[in-house]
Design a protein around this motif. Structure first.
Motif, short mmCIF file in Angstrom:
data_model
loop_
_atom_site.label_atom_id
_atom_site.label_comp_id
_atom_site.label_asym_id
_atom_site.label_seq_id
_atom_site.Cartn_x
_atom_site.Cartn_y
_atom_site.Cartn_z
N ASN A 163 0.80 -1.22 0.00
CA ASN A 163 0.00 0.00 0.00
C ASN A 163 0.84 1.28 0.00
O ASN A 163 0.40 2.31 -0.52
N ASN A 164 2.03 1.20 0.60
CA ASN A 164 2.82 2.42 0.77
C ASN A 164 4.09 2.49 -0.06
O ASN A 164 4.77 3.52 -0.04
N PHE A 165 4.39 1.41 -0.78
CA PHE A 165 5.55 1.45 -1.65
C PHE A 165 5.28 0.84 -3.01
O PHE A 165 5.28 1.54 -4.03
N VAL A 166 5.01 -0.44 -3.05
CA VAL A 166 4.92 -1.16 -4.33
C VAL A 166 3.85 -0.58 -5.24
O VAL A 166 4.12 -0.18 -6.38
N ASN A 167 2.61 -0.52 -4.76
CA ASN A 167 1.50 -0.08 -5.61
C ASN A 167 1.57 1.39 -5.99
O ASN A 167 1.41 1.74 -7.17
N PRO A 168 1.79 2.31 -5.03
CA PRO A 168 1.87 3.72 -5.43
C PRO A 168 3.05 4.01 -6.36
O PRO A 168 2.93 4.82 -7.28
N LEU A 169 4.17 3.34 -6.13
CA LEU A 169 5.32 3.55 -7.00
C LEU A 169 5.01 3.10 -8.42
O LEU A 169 5.34 3.81 -9.39
N GLN A 170 4.35 1.99 -8.55
CA GLN A 170 4.01 1.48 -9.88
C GLN A 170 3.01 2.41 -10.57
O GLN A 170 3.16 2.71 -11.76
N ARG A 171 2.01 2.88 -9.82
CA ARG A 171 1.01 3.76 -10.43
C ARG A 171 1.62 5.10 -10.86
O ARG A 171 1.30 5.63 -11.92
N VAL A 172 2.50 5.65 -10.03
CA VAL A 172 3.15 6.92 -10.37
C VAL A 172 4.02 6.74 -11.61
O VAL A 172 3.99 7.57 -12.53
#
Length: 207
Positions: A163-172
């Motif tokens: 929730n705080n690294f993998v997914n937001p980094l990929q979406r950005v």
């Protein structure tokens, strides 16, 4: 992408080992560690979550020189484009390959070391004992050519990390890629050719 898949496999592969370590830490009376966790209310925004992740790593590695505006996740909406780029660069710098199993320890969501939370921070006050248990625990890490002292460890669930690294980094990263595709592309100079000029023979009629 393949990069995210590899990173996911890397930290999933060590969860079991980290759970064993956390079990020893939570039950070993001779180890001096102090729970320094605080409650955080992070806005539902990808940049805010990455800022929270970066701030979490700075709490474990206080020697990191990070401008406060890049960790002020409550005011993420004030970020400039250059600050957004800096956040992305920092997140990539503080990646799982560098920190997992050294500063970050991913454990199961029900593990007692989490005390019902998704993540917990523990200040290390007697590293000699900790190092005897966490063989990969480092007292300092080399980050951008500088030795940064490790003062705290963070235990978290896979859900917290996603929730705080993998997914937001990929979406950005994907959003930036889409933006670059939409941007008008200028043709290279060499692609331009001067308009062709057909030579026409001219004649002059004298009367």
């Amino acid at each position: 992408s393949d990069v995210y898949k590899r990173q996911n496999a890397e930290y999933m592969g060590i969860i079991h080992k980290n759970e064993e370590m956390a079990a020893i830490i939570s039950n070993e009376r001779g180890i001096r560690i102090r729970d320094t966790s605080v409650t955080a209310n992070v806005p539902n925004n990808d940049y805010a979550r990455l800022m929270y992740y970066i701030k979490s790593m700075k709490s474990c590695l206080p020697g990191l020189e990070i401008p406060s505006e890049l960790t002020d996740y409550d005011n993420y909406y004030n970020l400039t484009e250059s600050e957004k780029a800096a956040i992305l660069a920092l997140a990539l710098l503080l990646n799982p390959t560098l920190l997992i199993d050294k500063v970050i320890f991913v454990v199961g969501p029900e593990h007692p070391v989490l005390k019902g939370s998704n993540n917990k921070f523990y200040e290390v006050t007697e590293t000699s004992h900790i190092r005897g248990i966490a063989t990969n625990f480092a007292t300092s890490l080399l980050i951008q050519g500088k030795n940064v002292k490790v003062t705290s460890l963070m235990f978290c669930s896979k859900a917290w990390f996603d929730n705080n690294f993998v997914n937001p980094l990929q979406r950005v990263a994907e959003a930036l890629q889409r933006k670059s595709y939409k941007a008008p592309r200028r043709r290279p100079i060499e692609d331009y050719a001067p308009p062709s000029r057909e030579r026409k023979d001219a004649c002059c009629i004298l009367i």
